[in-house]
Motif scaffolding. Structure first.
Motif, PDB file in Angstrom:
ATOM      1  N   SER A 155      14.426   8.415  -0.774  1.00 35.94           N
ATOM      2  CA  SER A 155      15.884   8.388  -0.868  1.00 35.94           C
ATOM      3  C   SER A 155      16.520   8.944   0.404  1.00 35.94           C
ATOM      4  N   SER A 156      15.715   9.273   1.400  1.00 36.59           N
ATOM      5  CA  SER A 156      16.189   9.853   2.660  1.00 36.59           C
ATOM      6  C   SER A 156      16.363   8.793   3.740  1.00 36.59           C
ATOM      7  N   THR A 157      17.245   9.080   4.690  1.00 33.05           N
ATOM      8  CA  THR A 157      17.313   8.284   5.911  1.00 33.05           C
ATOM      9  C   THR A 157      16.269   8.852   6.855  1.00 33.05           C
ATOM     10  N   ILE A 158      15.435   8.000   7.404  1.00 32.93           N
ATOM     11  CA  ILE A 158      14.354   8.439   8.284  1.00 32.93           C
ATOM     12  C   ILE A 158      14.789   8.279   9.734  1.00 32.93           C
ATOM     13  N   ARG A 199       0.820  -1.213   0.000  1.00 36.80           N
ATOM     14  CA  ARG A 199       0.000   0.000   0.000  1.00 36.80           C
ATOM     15  C   ARG A 199       0.850   1.258   0.000  1.00 36.80           C
ATOM     16  N   CYS A 200       2.119   1.132   0.348  1.00 31.63           N
ATOM     17  CA  CYS A 200       3.008   2.295   0.445  1.00 31.63           C
ATOM     18  C   CYS A 200       3.529   2.673  -0.938  1.00 31.63           C
ATOM     19  N   PRO A 201       3.178   3.862  -1.433  1.00 33.22           N
ATOM     20  CA  PRO A 201       3.617   4.258  -2.776  1.00 33.22           C
ATOM     21  C   PRO A 201       5.106   4.622  -2.818  1.00 33.22           C
ATOM     22  N   VAL A 202       5.717   4.445  -3.965  1.00 30.94           N
ATOM     23  CA  VAL A 202       7.098   4.869  -4.182  1.00 30.94           C
ATOM     24  C   VAL A 202       7.206   6.357  -3.871  1.00 30.94           C
ATOM     25  N   GLY A 203       8.285   6.740  -3.193  1.00 32.96           N
ATOM     26  CA  GLY A 203       8.507   8.148  -2.867  1.00 32.96           C
ATOM     27  C   GLY A 203       7.984   8.550  -1.500  1.00 32.96           C
ATOM     28  N   TYR A 204       7.396   7.620  -0.758  1.00 31.64           N
ATOM     29  CA  TYR A 204       6.825   7.911   0.559  1.00 31.64           C
ATOM     30  C   TYR A 204       7.517   7.083   1.644  1.00 31.64           C
ATOM     31  N   TYR A 205       7.469   7.613   2.855  1.00 32.69           N
ATOM     32  CA  TYR A 205       7.811   6.838   4.044  1.00 32.69           C
ATOM     33  C   TYR A 205       6.475   6.478   4.688  1.00 32.69           C
ATOM     34  N   THR A 251       5.969  12.526   3.305  1.00 35.98           N
ATOM     35  CA  THR A 251       7.007  13.000   2.391  1.00 35.98           C
ATOM     36  C   THR A 251       7.823  14.125   3.015  1.00 35.98           C
ATOM     37  N   SER A 252       7.504  14.472   4.255  1.00 35.70           N
ATOM     38  CA  SER A 252       8.239  15.552   4.915  1.00 35.70           C
ATOM     39  C   SER A 252       8.240  15.330   6.425  1.00 35.70           C
ATOM     40  N   ASN A 253       9.038  16.124   7.104  1.00 34.29           N
ATOM     41  CA  ASN A 253       9.153  16.037   8.552  1.00 34.29           C
ATOM     42  C   ASN A 253       7.786  16.132   9.218  1.00 34.29           C
ATOM     43  N   THR A 254       7.613  15.357  10.273  1.00 33.32           N
ATOM     44  CA  THR A 254       6.344  15.328  11.009  1.00 33.32           C
ATOM     45  C   THR A 254       6.668  15.388  12.498  1.00 33.32           C
TER      46      THR A 254
END
Length: 130
Positions: free
Chosen positions: A79-82, A34-40, A56-59
């Motif tokens: 492409s980010s480290t979460i 269910r998780c789309p490409v480009g998302y955490y 897709t951004s800081n929360t």
């Protein structure tokens, strides 16, 4: 009459052929898919089950999305480290979910229902001890 009988026979054959044809329903993504490409994505259940949020951004406060202290699994398709923080506002201790194929899975039992904020490419910080 003979012409009508031939039409009805042909129609009956067509209906029978259609009823035997396999109709496959549209694929509905489930679990991690269910998780789309480009998302955490974070999930409230193990193995990508339960409620899902996609970021897709800081929360700074997962409570605003109904996921504070509720996540049990995740998938990082960015492409980010979460950086996952134990407290709101990127405070407390942190652990990371890397980008790429290793960024998917269940949290260790200690970290289930634990995180309160998410930061993309955050700074090095105090690591949560297990």
């Amino acid at each position: 009459m003979k012409h009508t009988k031939r039409i009805l026979t042909g129609l009956a054959s067509a209906v029978a052929a259609l009823s035997m044809a396999s109709v496959s329903p549209a694929y509905a993504a489930d679990g991690y898919d269910r998780c789309p490409v480009g998302y955490y994505c974070m999930f409230s259940g193990l193995d990508g089950t339960g409620d899902m949020i996609k970021l897709t951004s800081n929360t700074p406060d997962l409570g605003a999305l109904g996921m504070n202290d509720r996540a049990q699994s995740d998938w990082n398709r960015t492409s980010s480290t979460i950086h996952l923080w134990s407290d709101t506002g990127y405070t407390g201790c942190t652990t990371v979910t890397p980008a790429g194929p290793t960024g998917k899975g269940n949290f260790f039992p200690t970290y289930r229902d634990f995180f309160s904020s998410v930061q993309f490419d955050g700074p090095d910080s105090p690591i949560c001890a297990s």
